[in-house]
Design a protein around this motif. Structure first.
Motif, PDB file in Angstrom:
ATOM      1  N   ILE A  28       0.931  -1.204  -0.011  1.00  0.00           N
ATOM      2  CA  ILE A  28       0.027  -0.200   0.083  1.00  0.00           C
ATOM      3  C   ILE A  28       0.901   1.389   0.063  1.00  0.00           C
ATOM      4  CG2 ILE A  28      -1.845   1.412   1.454  1.00  0.00           C
ATOM      5  CD1 ILE A  28      -2.893  -1.481   2.159  1.00  0.00           C
ATOM      6  N   SER A  29       0.866   2.005  -1.091  1.00  0.00           N
ATOM      7  CA  SER A  29       2.024   2.971  -1.225  1.00  0.00           C
ATOM      8  C   SER A  29       1.428   4.380  -1.065  1.00  0.00           C
ATOM      9  CB  SER A  29       2.775   2.925  -2.757  1.00  0.00           C
ATOM     10  OG  SER A  29       1.615   2.595  -3.862  1.00  0.00           O
TER      11      SER A  29
ATOM     12  N   PHE B 272       3.446  -0.969   3.961  1.00  0.00           N
ATOM     13  CA  PHE B 272       3.022   0.382   3.873  1.00  0.00           C
ATOM     14  C   PHE B 272       4.290   1.468   3.482  1.00  0.00           C
ATOM     15  CE2 PHE B 272       0.108  -1.963   6.483  1.00  0.00           C
ATOM     16  CZ  PHE B 272      -1.262  -1.207   6.380  1.00  0.00           C
ATOM     17  N   ASN B 273       3.975   2.396   2.560  1.00  0.00           N
ATOM     18  CA  ASN B 273       5.070   3.531   2.404  1.00  0.00           C
ATOM     19  C   ASN B 273       4.129   4.507   1.726  1.00  0.00           C
ATOM     20  OD1 ASN B 273       5.055   2.783  -0.493  1.00  0.00           O
ATOM     21  ND2 ASN B 273       6.273   1.008  -0.015  1.00  0.00           N
ATOM     22  N   LEU B 274       5.222   5.509   1.419  1.00  0.00           N
ATOM     23  CA  LEU B 274       4.508   6.639   0.714  1.00  0.00           C
ATOM     24  C   LEU B 274       4.914   7.151  -0.555  1.00  0.00           C
ATOM     25  CD1 LEU B 274       4.560   9.042   3.919  1.00  0.00           C
ATOM     26  CD2 LEU B 274       2.779   7.813   3.247  1.00  0.00           C
ATOM     27  N   LYS B 275       5.203   5.796  -1.515  1.00  0.00           N
ATOM     28  CA  LYS B 275       5.930   6.155  -2.783  1.00  0.00           C
ATOM     29  C   LYS B 275       4.933   6.925  -3.298  1.00  0.00           C
ATOM     30  CE  LYS B 275       8.360   1.941  -2.986  1.00  0.00           C
ATOM     31  NZ  LYS B 275       8.406   0.273  -3.468  1.00  0.00           N
ATOM     32  N   ASP B 276       3.548   6.626  -3.861  1.00  0.00           N
ATOM     33  CA  ASP B 276       2.672   7.248  -4.739  1.00  0.00           C
ATOM     34  C   ASP B 276       2.421   8.645  -4.158  1.00  0.00           C
ATOM     35  OD1 ASP B 276       2.535   5.112  -6.239  1.00  0.00           O
ATOM     36  OD2 ASP B 276       0.565   4.354  -5.735  1.00  0.00           O
ATOM     37  N   MET B 277       2.164   8.957  -2.926  1.00  0.00           N
ATOM     38  CA  MET B 277       1.807  10.132  -2.365  1.00  0.00           C
ATOM     39  C   MET B 277       3.071  11.116  -2.525  1.00  0.00           C
ATOM     40  SD  MET B 277       0.590  11.202   1.328  1.00  0.00           S
ATOM     41  CE  MET B 277       1.911  11.483   2.338  1.00  0.00           C
ATOM     42  N   LYS B 280       3.902  12.770  -6.128  1.00  0.00           N
ATOM     43  CA  LYS B 280       2.973  13.304  -6.837  1.00  0.00           C
ATOM     44  C   LYS B 280       3.571  14.867  -7.088  1.00  0.00           C
ATOM     45  CE  LYS B 280      -1.308  11.138  -5.905  1.00  0.00           C
ATOM     46  NZ  LYS B 280      -2.397  11.176  -5.315  1.00  0.00           N
TER      47      LYS B 280
END
Lengths: 432, 280
Positions: A28-29, B272-277, B280
């Motif tokens: 979940i990215s 869980f990570n923030l790659k897509d966020m 942007k």
């Protein structure tokens, strides 16, 4: 019996291995939601009530939380019975009600007025895990209500982001409300405005000391644009630099030991470093072009400034040790008033296009140049909040100047000047 | 008058260059030729092909091995028992009609609700003493209220029926498209349990870019039983960023109960990570 233990061990290992193999792997990215649903209940009296106090507190706190851009505030009209109960302990709160309303976080608080003494108890709870995230008791005077709200807003940001908010700080600015440009001080939400100078001339370019409660500014009180220093609480004022010609655009270094400013004592505007006693430490630029508006990098080893050495005014960066100058902006014909973010990652500046200034931010290496304000009117003099999350700037629309605040990405713009006050040149203090 | 007109005309003609009339005629002919050529068989008309419209059912059953949901994969399975499940799907017109049906019994319910209002006036005649007239008036008012309520219910039902009818008229150009996943390789009509769980947990995760510092990544193991209830969870790897890790704990607690049952008890290792966020 001899093989029993190895047998059991191998069975357990097989079970473990098989369980590992059967687990489905998911990535979940990005989160599903980027704003935290927060319920901020009204302050309830812990004893006799005081009219208007809870409302003023709520207004100040809500303004800060909305500006933060981190929260999705739950509509108070939807609150259920638990909102009317003064429960400051987790076992006194009906978290189920708040879960039903979709809140992830909950603010509860109570106040007590005893003579002129005001006590406010505040709590921030995690509704999902039913934990206390932060709690504070503030004691002060009745006039401190808004300040307490700002302090708790800072505390909420600290608890939820790991970094303190900038709401309990101050903003210095120039206002022409008396007919002359004088220096004023106000809260981040525009309240508690206070006149700081009565020079009856022109006061310009304020900047806060990062270490002491004082600021510097340029004033024409004695005819020449000299650099002044003023202690905020004592009101003591002194002239720091009174060289012939310009003594303008003074900016404290991040450690507060030096001041970068523009002097034109040698007939040409150059950037110099001054000690806090006003003595010249060194000259940073040496060019026939005009060099003005210095702004320190947070590490204190570089200074961004405006120069027309290549024709049009553009932003340049000078290394204060090697004196190497590099050009930062290439686009646009008029780029001015740079402000280096306290995080060091962006430089804000204003660019003139089609007769109006707009605010842009750029990486210190010149990449990722982005426009963050749009529309009519000129937006100039951007300055960063001490945490680098917000910007203030002056907005000039039809010759009416006002101060506005926004998030670093240009969203959440909000006017903080009083109507008709004609304010400009804001500067944001460090932690207060 | 006539002579002045003639004079003006002659003046005008003198302004034109020689051969102007021929040029004007040629221009008109060429302009006329363009639409004639356009509609001639030399330029065949191409029919505008409407882009395909896909109807996505977001509440599909969670299955272990979803079939391919692409329109070209219609005639896939013949072997298993799943086939009859797939059959009703090609009839999209029937489906939406079936939806309003459950609404009807709901609609019927309000009527009995309106009826119990009537008994109220009945007890009123009991105190037949003096205020009989008042009570008669009250009962009449109650009846009127009941009537109004019944009418409101009827209106609601009518509105629902109209909405259902409007929905039933929408036709999908790909009538035989099977229900499944785009990358499905199994033989069951429905969506993959993994995708469904991923979607649900992601929805529960709240984290703002203002909270982001660095590139945090954490790994959590979650075990669900067949009913979709979380049995236990464990952080395999924490991110080291307490704000990030706490947001995950909140998401996990909110994901205690899945909205649908799973085909079997399942375990998930979720990164869980923030790659897509952050991209942007």
């Amino acid at each position: 019996m001899r093989y029993f233990k190895p047998f059991i061990f191998s069975i357990i290992m097989l079970c473990l291995l098989s369980s590992v193999a059967s687990a489905a792997r998911i990535e979940i990215s990005a989160p599903g939601e980027q704003t935290i649903p927060l319920a901020a209940t009204h302050l309830l009296p812990m004893g006799a009530g005081y009219p208007g106090l809870a409302e003023e507190f709520q207004q100040a706190l809500q303004g800060d939380l909305e500006l933060a851009g981190l929260f999705d505030l739950v509509d108070p009209d939807a609150f259920l019975s638990d909102a009317d109960k003064l429960g400051l302990r987790r076992n006194e709160i009906d978290f189920y009600q708040w879960r039903m309303l979709g809140a992830d976080a909950l603010i509860k608080g109570g106040y007590k007025v005893d003579g002129g003494k005001l006590t406010i108890e505040l709590r921030l709870f995690d509704v999902i895990t039913q934990r206390l995230l932060t709690g504070r008791r503030y004691v002060g005077k009745l006039t401190d209500v808004r300040n307490i709200a700002h302090k708790f807003a800072d505390q909420i940001l600290k608890s939820l982001t790991g970094e303190k908010g900038p709401f309990a700080t101050k903003i210095a600015y120039i206002s022409k409300r008396t007919g002359r440009k004088e220096l004023y001080l106000m809260d981040v939400d525009g309240h508690n405005s206070m006149q700081m100078t009565s020079h009856r001339s022109i006061v310009l370019n304020p900047d806060f000391s990062p270490t002491r409660k004082e600021f510097i500014f340029t004033s024409y009180r004695n005819g020449n644009p000299d650099l002044f220093r003023k202690e905020i609480y004592t009101g003591r004022e002194s002239r720091l630099s009174l060289k012939p010609g310009l003594n303008i655009g003074g900016r404290y270094s991040p450690d507060g030991r030096e001041i970068a400013l523009t002097l034109s004592k040698d007939k040409n505007s150059e950037i110099y470093l001054l000690g806090t006693d006003g003595t010249i430490h060194r000259r940073l630029t040496n060019h026939y072009g005009i060099d003005v508006d210095p702004s320190w990098s947070p590490k204190g080893n570089e200074i961004a400034f405006v120069s027309d050495r290549r024709g049009n005014p553009n932003i340049f960066i000078v290394d204060i040790f090697t004196l190497d100058v590099t050009r930062l902006t290439h686009a646009g014909k008029y780029n001015a008033t740079p402000a280096w973010s306290p995080k060091g990652d962006r430089i804000a500046y204003s660019r003139l296009e089609e007769g109006n200034f707009n605010i842009f931010t750029i990486n210190p290496d010149g990449s990722d140049d982005r426009q963050i304000t749009f529309g009519k009117g000129s937006k100039e003099h951007p300055r960063w909040s001490p945490d680098g999350r917000f910007l203030i700037y002056s907005y000039d629309l039809h010759k009416k100047k006002s101060i506005w605040i926004m998030r670093a990405d240009g969203t959440g713009r909000k006017k903080i000047s009083a109507p008709g006050s004609n304010d400009s040149h804001p500067a944001w203090s460090g932690s207060w | 008058m006539k002579s002045s007109r003639k004079q003006r005309w002659q003046q005008l003609q003198s302004v034109f260059e020689p051969g102007f009339k021929q040029m004007l005629l040629a221009s008109i002919l060429i302009h006329l030729l363009v639409p004639i050529l356009y509609y001639s068989p030399l330029f065949p008309q191409r029919e505008i092909v409407k882009p395909p419209v896909y109807r996505v059912n977001l509440v599909n059953k969670i299955v272990k091995n979803p079939q391919a949901g692409r329109p070209e994969a219609t005639v896939v399975k013949k072997k298993t028992k799943v086939k009859p499940k797939a059959k009703p799907k090609p009839k999209p017109k029937v489906k939406p009609k079936a939806k309003p049906i459950p609404a009807k019994p709901k609609a019927v319910k309000p009527k009995p609700k309106a009826v119990p209002v009537k008994p109220k006036p009945k007890p009123k005649p009991k105190p037949v003493v003096s205020q009989v007239q008042d009570k008669v008036r009250e009962s009449a008012l109650d009846k009127m209220r009941a009537k109004v309520a019944a009418q409101a219910h009827k209106d609601k039902i009518a509105a629902l029926k109209a909405a259902a009818l409007a929905e039933s008229l929408i036709e999908s150009p790909i009538v035989d498209a099977p229900v499944g996943m785009a990358d499905g390789k199994g033989d069951e009509a429905g969506v993959s349990a993994i995708a469904s769980v991923q979607e649900f947990i992601q929805q529960q995760w709240v984290f703002s870019e203002y909270q982001a510092a660095g590139k945090p990544e954490a790994e959590v193991k979650m075990a669900y039983n067949r009913e979709g209830t979380l049995l236990h969870y464990k952080f395999i790897k924490k991110s080291g960023n307490s704000v990030f890790d706490e947001s995950l704990t909140r998401a996990i607690v909110k994901s205690k109960h899945l909205p649908q049952a799973l085909p079997e008890a399942m375990e998930f290792e979720i990164v869980f990570n923030l790659k897509d966020m952050l991209d942007k």
